[in-house]
Design a protein around this motif. Structure first.
Motif, PDB file in Angstrom:
ATOM      1  N   GLN A   1      -2.215   7.495   2.884  1.00 36.10           N
ATOM      2  CA  GLN A   1      -2.313   7.059   4.273  1.00 36.10           C
ATOM      3  C   GLN A   1      -2.207   5.536   4.389  1.00 36.10           C
ATOM      4  O   GLN A   1      -1.549   5.014   5.287  1.00 36.10           O
ATOM      5  N   ASN A   2      -2.832   4.828   3.460  1.00 39.82           N
ATOM      6  CA  ASN A   2      -2.831   3.366   3.514  1.00 39.82           C
ATOM      7  C   ASN A   2      -1.448   2.762   3.305  1.00 39.82           C
ATOM      8  O   ASN A   2      -1.138   1.711   3.883  1.00 39.82           O
ATOM      9  N   ILE A   3      -0.630   3.375   2.456  1.00 38.82           N
ATOM     10  CA  ILE A   3       0.687   2.800   2.153  1.00 38.82           C
ATOM     11  C   ILE A   3       1.817   3.523   2.880  1.00 38.82           C
ATOM     12  O   ILE A   3       2.975   3.134   2.745  1.00 38.82           O
ATOM     13  N   GLN A   4       1.487   4.543   3.673  1.00 39.98           N
ATOM     14  CA  GLN A   4       2.516   5.353   4.312  1.00 39.98           C
ATOM     15  C   GLN A   4       3.463   4.521   5.170  1.00 39.98           C
ATOM     16  O   GLN A   4       4.690   4.655   5.085  1.00 39.98           O
ATOM     17  N   SER A   5       2.908   3.642   6.001  1.00 43.45           N
ATOM     18  CA  SER A   5       3.746   2.844   6.904  1.00 43.45           C
ATOM     19  C   SER A   5       4.465   1.719   6.177  1.00 43.45           C
ATOM     20  O   SER A   5       5.376   1.108   6.737  1.00 43.45           O
ATOM     21  N   SER A   6       4.058   1.405   4.927  1.00 42.61           N
ATOM     22  CA  SER A   6       4.697   0.337   4.158  1.00 42.61           C
ATOM     23  C   SER A   6       5.770   0.862   3.222  1.00 42.61           C
ATOM     24  O   SER A   6       6.731   0.155   2.908  1.00 42.61           O
ATOM     25  N   VAL A   7       5.623   2.100   2.759  1.00 43.32           N
ATOM     26  CA  VAL A   7       6.590   2.677   1.815  1.00 43.32           C
ATOM     27  C   VAL A   7       7.703   3.413   2.560  1.00 43.32           C
ATOM     28  O   VAL A   7       8.887   3.233   2.261  1.00 43.32           O
ATOM     29  N   ASN A   8       7.346   4.235   3.538  1.00 47.00           N
ATOM     30  CA  ASN A   8       8.341   5.007   4.293  1.00 47.00           C
ATOM     31  C   ASN A   8       8.649   4.294   5.601  1.00 47.00           C
ATOM     32  O   ASN A   8       8.186   4.662   6.682  1.00 47.00           O
ATOM     33  N   THR A   9       9.440   3.224   5.489  1.00 49.81           N
ATOM     34  CA  THR A   9       9.714   2.363   6.649  1.00 49.81           C
ATOM     35  C   THR A   9      10.954   2.771   7.429  1.00 49.81           C
ATOM     36  O   THR A   9      11.164   2.295   8.531  1.00 49.81           O
ATOM     37  N   SER A  10      11.780   3.629   6.874  1.00 49.40           N
ATOM     38  CA  SER A  10      13.041   3.987   7.517  1.00 49.40           C
ATOM     39  C   SER A  10      12.804   4.672   8.865  1.00 49.40           C
ATOM     40  O   SER A  10      12.191   5.744   8.939  1.00 49.40           O
ATOM     41  N   ASN A  11      13.270   4.023   9.930  1.00 50.32           N
ATOM     42  CA  ASN A  11      13.150   4.563  11.295  1.00 50.32           C
ATOM     43  C   ASN A  11      11.702   4.903  11.674  1.00 50.32           C
ATOM     44  O   ASN A  11      11.462   5.831  12.448  1.00 50.32           O
ATOM     45  N   GLY A  12      10.767   4.155  11.108  1.00 46.84           N
ATOM     46  CA  GLY A  12       9.363   4.377  11.453  1.00 46.84           C
ATOM     47  C   GLY A  12       8.818   5.709  10.988  1.00 46.84           C
ATOM     48  O   GLY A  12       7.877   6.241  11.587  1.00 46.84           O
ATOM     49  N   LEU A  13       9.375   6.245   9.894  1.00 54.43           N
ATOM     50  CA  LEU A  13       8.970   7.570   9.424  1.00 54.43           C
ATOM     51  C   LEU A  13       7.491   7.611   9.050  1.00 54.43           C
ATOM     52  O   LEU A  13       6.789   8.588   9.352  1.00 54.43           O
ATOM     53  N   GLY A  14       6.988   6.558   8.385  1.00 53.47           N
ATOM     54  CA  GLY A  14       5.584   6.533   7.985  1.00 53.47           C
ATOM     55  C   GLY A  14       4.646   6.557   9.171  1.00 53.47           C
ATOM     56  O   GLY A  14       3.658   7.308   9.196  1.00 53.47           O
ATOM     57  N   PHE A  15       4.938   5.730  10.192  1.00 50.00           N
ATOM     58  CA  PHE A  15       4.120   5.710  11.402  1.00 50.00           C
ATOM     59  C   PHE A  15       4.127   7.070  12.090  1.00 50.00           C
ATOM     60  O   PHE A  15       3.096   7.574  12.527  1.00 50.00           O
ATOM     61  N   LEU A  16       5.319   7.646  12.216  1.00 48.28           N
ATOM     62  CA  LEU A  16       5.451   8.932  12.896  1.00 48.28           C
ATOM     63  C   LEU A  16       4.687  10.017  12.152  1.00 48.28           C
ATOM     64  O   LEU A  16       4.039  10.875  12.769  1.00 48.28           O
ATOM     65  N   SER A  17       4.726   9.977  10.830  1.00 48.35           N
ATOM     66  CA  SER A  17       4.012  10.960  10.029  1.00 48.35           C
ATOM     67  C   SER A  17       2.513  10.918  10.316  1.00 48.35           C
ATOM     68  O   SER A  17       1.877  11.951  10.541  1.00 48.35           O
ATOM     69  N   LEU A  18       1.937   9.716  10.333  1.00 49.60           N
ATOM     70  CA  LEU A  18       0.500   9.587  10.594  1.00 49.60           C
ATOM     71  C   LEU A  18       0.150  10.008  12.014  1.00 49.60           C
ATOM     72  O   LEU A  18      -0.890  10.629  12.260  1.00 49.60           O
TER      73      LEU A  18
END
Length: 389
Positions: free
Chosen positions: A53-70
């Motif tokens: 969760q902590n690195i999701q928005s930093s690792v999966n940055t393509s098209n905001g995928l990490g943010f959307l996942s959370l």
């Protein structure tokens, strides 16, 4: 009159619960064994999920995928809260825990192939399993504590409190172990690499594509990290299947004390007639927003953007330690100061930090400020998490 009726109703409910678990089917040692197994299950499960969760928005940055996942995880969690009692009614507390931790494992495996087609469905699955997992944990722990209290002839509330203390002493350390792994592995893949452009970091990152400003960790390091987290998740599933005893009385209690999901919705609507409870709704909403900010925006726009993704683990360890210590202090301080004072304290701390974060322009040398902010945010988070319970 209404207070007296409410007290009588609560006492009747407690008596019903105590009678349903009166026959303690396990020995004292076995109850404590189940508590330790349950605590380790949650520790392994959330060591993996918390760090991801902590690195999701930093690792999966393509098209905001990490943010959307959370966002999907917590949105579907809110919906699944209404279904949790029904799930436990049919599967029982133990097997709800098993299936839910398996869903957390699937989410960890999905990060091996971060795409909309794989990560988004697994986010829905995790969110819908989260509420049943926590309700099942509370049901199992409370049932076991009541059974043990009958066995040793002690007040049930004291045993329940003791069990909760042990459980969360294990659980709250997940931020420490998961982030140590995250830092150790990702730092090896970004050694001597620092972001080259920090002009769009901090509050300036709103709407700005900052992924080009940061060095990406090596693919092998990221894969190794998710592999370790997946193993941690599978350990949680293994422990719950093999060593957590099933308690038939837990299922019975759910059947007698909870109705259908529709009944639960209607009961929730009726509770909205209580003005004091209605006033708590903004607080509940804020607790979700502030956690989304610290795990999503702060980690990406302030830590990763200025120090690199490997630094996320170290800074969030400071947040986790602060949260654990502050939670213990708040539990004792509330008896002296009351909840209003603590709510005001948490609000002042977070408001001050938000103002500072808005006007502050972070840079590569501003590493110690990130730790101070993480520690302060942990203090405020502990207030809202403990006092809303």
């Amino acid at each position: 009159m209404s207070t007296e009726y409410s007290n009588n109703e609560n006492q009747t409910l407690l008596n019903t619960q105590y009678r349903s678990v009166r026959s303690g089917i396990f020995s004292r040692k076995r109850h404590w064994k189940n508590l330790i197994v349950l605590s380790l299950t949650f520790l392994f499960c959330f060591t993996a999920y918390g760090a991801i969760q902590n690195i999701q928005s930093s690792v999966n940055t393509s098209n905001g995928l990490g943010f959307l996942s959370l966002a999907i995880v917590y949105g579907s969690l809110m919906l699944s809260s209404l279904l949790a009692p029904t799930v436990i009614k049919y599967f029982g507390a133990k097997w709800t825990i098993v299936f839910a931790t398996l869903c957390y494992c699937i989410y960890s495996y999905a990060n091996f192939f971060p795409s909309y087609a794989i990560l988004i469905p697994s986010s829905f699955l995790l969110g819908f399993s989260a509420a049943p997992l926590w309700v099942a944990q509370g049901t199992y722990l409370t049932t076991s504590a009541i059974q043990l209290s009958e066995l040793i002839n002690e007040v049930p509330e004291f045993v329940i409190s003791r069990f909760n203390g042990v459980m969360f002493a294990f659980f709250q350390t997940n931020q420490i172990w998961g982030n140590i792994l995250s830092f150790t592995i990702l730092d090896a893949g970004t050694e001597d690499q620092k972001p080259t452009n920090v002009s769009s970091c901090g509050s300036q990152s709103c709407g700005a594509p900052i992924e080009s400003n940061q060095p990406s960790p090596g693919k092998n390091e990221v894969q190794l990290l998710f592999c370790i987290f997946s193993v941690s998740g599978m350990l949680a599933v293994f422990l719950s299947i093999c060593f957590l005893d099933e308690q038939p009385s837990a299922t019975t209690r759910i059947e007698t004390d909870t109705g259908s999901s529709l009944s639960l919705v209607l009961s929730t609507v009726r509770l909205m007639g209580n003005f004091k409870l209605f006033l708590l709704i903004p607080v509940f909403v804020y607790t979700g927003i502030e956690q989304a900010f610290i795990f999503g925006d702060f980690t990406k726009s302030y830590i990763t953007c200025t120090q690199g993704v490997s630094a996320v683990g170290l800074v969030m360890i400071a947040f986790g330690v602060s949260d654990v210590i502050s939670s213990l202090i708040c539990g004792q301080l509330e008896k002296i100061t009351g909840r209003i004072f603590l709510f005001c304290l948490g609000s002042v701390v977070h408001t001050g930090l938000l103002v500072y974060l808005y006007v502050w322009k972070p840079n590569q040398q501003a590493e110690w400020q990130l730790y101070i902010i993480a520690v302060g945010w942990g203090v405020g988070d502990a207030v809202f998490q403990t006092q809303c319970a």
